[in-house]
Design an enzyme around this catalytic site. Structure first.
Site, short mmCIF file in Angstrom:
data_model
loop_
_atom_site.label_atom_id
_atom_site.label_comp_id
_atom_site.label_asym_id
_atom_site.label_seq_id
_atom_site.Cartn_x
_atom_site.Cartn_y
_atom_site.Cartn_z
N GLU A 273 0.84 -1.21 0.00
CA GLU A 273 0.00 0.00 0.00
C GLU A 273 0.87 1.25 0.00
OE1 GLU A 273 -1.49 1.89 3.34
OE2 GLU A 273 -1.07 0.26 4.72
N ASP B 92 -11.33 -0.91 5.66
CA ASP B 92 -10.42 -2.06 5.49
C ASP B 92 -11.15 -3.37 5.78
OD1 ASP B 92 -8.52 -0.09 5.14
OD2 ASP B 92 -7.31 -0.61 6.89
N LYS C 31 -3.82 -1.44 14.66
CA LYS C 31 -3.20 -0.46 15.51
C LYS C 31 -3.85 -0.44 16.88
CE LYS C 31 -3.51 1.25 11.80
NZ LYS C 31 -3.94 1.98 10.62
N1 PSU Z 1 -0.82 0.84 9.04
C1 PSU Z 1 0.31 1.54 9.21
N2 PSU Z 1 0.35 2.83 8.77
C2 PSU Z 1 -0.71 3.38 8.10
C3 PSU Z 1 -1.91 2.63 7.91
C4 PSU Z 1 -1.90 1.35 8.40
O1 PSU Z 1 1.30 1.03 9.75
O2 PSU Z 1 -0.61 4.52 7.68
C5 PSU Z 1 -3.06 3.17 7.09
C6 PSU Z 1 -3.52 2.07 6.14
O3 PSU Z 1 -3.50 2.59 4.83
C7 PSU Z 1 -4.93 1.76 6.58
C8 PSU Z 1 -5.37 3.11 7.05
O4 PSU Z 1 -5.74 1.25 5.54
O5 PSU Z 1 -4.23 3.56 7.79
C9 PSU Z 1 -6.63 3.01 7.88
O6 PSU Z 1 -7.23 4.26 7.91
P1 PSU Z 1 -8.71 4.43 8.49
O7 PSU Z 1 -8.56 4.06 9.93
O8 PSU Z 1 -9.05 5.88 8.27
O9 PSU Z 1 -9.59 3.51 7.72
#
Ligand code: PSU
Ligand code: MN
Length: 321
Positions: free
Chosen positions: A26, A143, A160
């Site tokens: 990604e 996701d 996370k």
């Molecule tokens: N994991 C990481 N760094 C990131 C992300 C995930 O170590 O920057 C990013 C990924 O692209 C994931 C996104 O899809 O954060 C999720 O964002 P949200 O919580 O807004 O869906």
């Protein structure tokens, strides 16, 4: 190679055509998840790590009105330095293509686009998930929904720790996504080796995961697989520092009224500044470990699929009456 809105790099296209191992990567982690300056070097290191494991890296982004599968160095330069790079989940990709907006792809969009290009294995850092307070905010990362309907294997270090991990695992269960712990019974906590929650299945090797993916393909299952690969205890963030940084990060979000797609980048940045680079070290460590495991998985899967004993799944003949 141009195929409608997809532009597949010659190297990735040649590998896919020959059934050789490919790993999707990604770009949101590069554009919005890692600090400027470090991100460009890390991008190269991730790709090199995939190559060292025997697979071809295919970093994905939306640039110049086209979905790019496999990026040129100049594309990575732009993604890692420009202030004009949007964060594109899969819902955003159509509008971005039509309007010519350049953007980085999240886990959701990378998984969907990788599958579209015929790539079965994808490496990232941490998956998005159910946010704390989601019962009120409804903030659940796209996701999860995409993995629930896209047959790709996502190699990650769990979700996370800024998320509601228990609710995220429940949601993955509802979506019928198998969560496999790589040499662990504990679901990893991104910066931490153990989130305190368990995984339904433990696996010991990339070959075992390839067999699971192949079995699911034969069954016609449409959901993806989460391969959870913990950072080692020796490499993890100090748990006390982690908890303290998380608490101050959540407070900062509330004070600054940060919501929606800005939450994840804001919290990651808070971790990187507040821990004076410690969280960055762990983040890089775990992404590279995931890139290696994804490469090994892609190699194992390519070998399995080249075996004539594993034909493309057909509808079974009805049993004779
Ligand atoms: N994991 C990481 N760094 C990131 C992300 C995930 O170590 O920057 C990013 C990924 O692209 C994931 C996104 O899809 O954060 C999720 O964002 P949200 O919580 O807004 O869906
Ligand atoms: Mn969200």
């Amino acid at each position: 190679m141009i195929n409608g809105v997809l532009t597949i790099s010659p190297e990735v296209h040649a590998a896919l055509s020959a059934g050789r191992p490919v790993v999707a990567l990604e770009s949101t982690i590069l554009a919005h998840g890692l600090p400027r300056g470090d991100n460009r070097t890390i991008a190269d290191t991730i790709e090199r790590t995939v190559r060292d494991a025997g697979a071809v890296p295919a970093t994905i982004a939306v640039l110049r009105g086209s979905v790019r599968i496999g990026l040129e160095p100049a594309d990575l330069d732009l993604l890692c330095s420009s202030d004009q790079i949007a964060k594109l989940s899969i819902r955003d990709v159509g509008p971005a293509l039509a309007s010519g907006v350049d953007g980085a792809t999240t886990v959701a969009s990378t998984a969907a686009l990788a599958h579209r290009a015929g790539i079965a294995v994808f490496a990232t850092g941490g998956l998005g998930g159910v946010h704390r307070g989601a019962a009120d905010s409804f903030d659940i990362s796209a996701d999860l929904g995409v993995i629930g309907r896209t047959p790709v294997a996502v190699v990650c270090a769990g979700v996370k720790s800024i998320l509601d991990v228990a609710a995220t695992l429940e949601h993955l269960e509802t979506l019928s996504v198998p969560v496999l712990g790589y040499r662990t019974d504990a679901f990893p906590g991104f910066y931490l080796a153990d989130s305190g929650l368990g995984v339904p299945w433990r696996v010991e090797s990339a070959h075992e995961v390839a067999a699971i993916i192949e079995a699911r393909r034969q069954l016609g299952e449409q959901a993806g697989v989460v391969l959870a690969n913990p950072v080692s205890v020796a490499d993890q963030l100090d748990p006390a520092l982690h908890d303290e940084t998380l608490a101050s990060g959540l407070q900062l979000l509330a004070e600054r009224h940060i919501t929606g797609k800005d939450i994840t980048p804001a919290l990651l940045e808070h971790f990187h500044t507040r821990t004076h680079g410690e969280s960055l070290r762990v983040n890089v460590e775990l992404v590279l470990s995931n890139a290696t495991l994804a490469g090994e998985l892609a190699v194992a899967l390519a070998a399995l699929r080249a075996d004539p004993a594993n034909p493309d799944p057909a509808v079974p003949e009805p049993a004779a009456p």
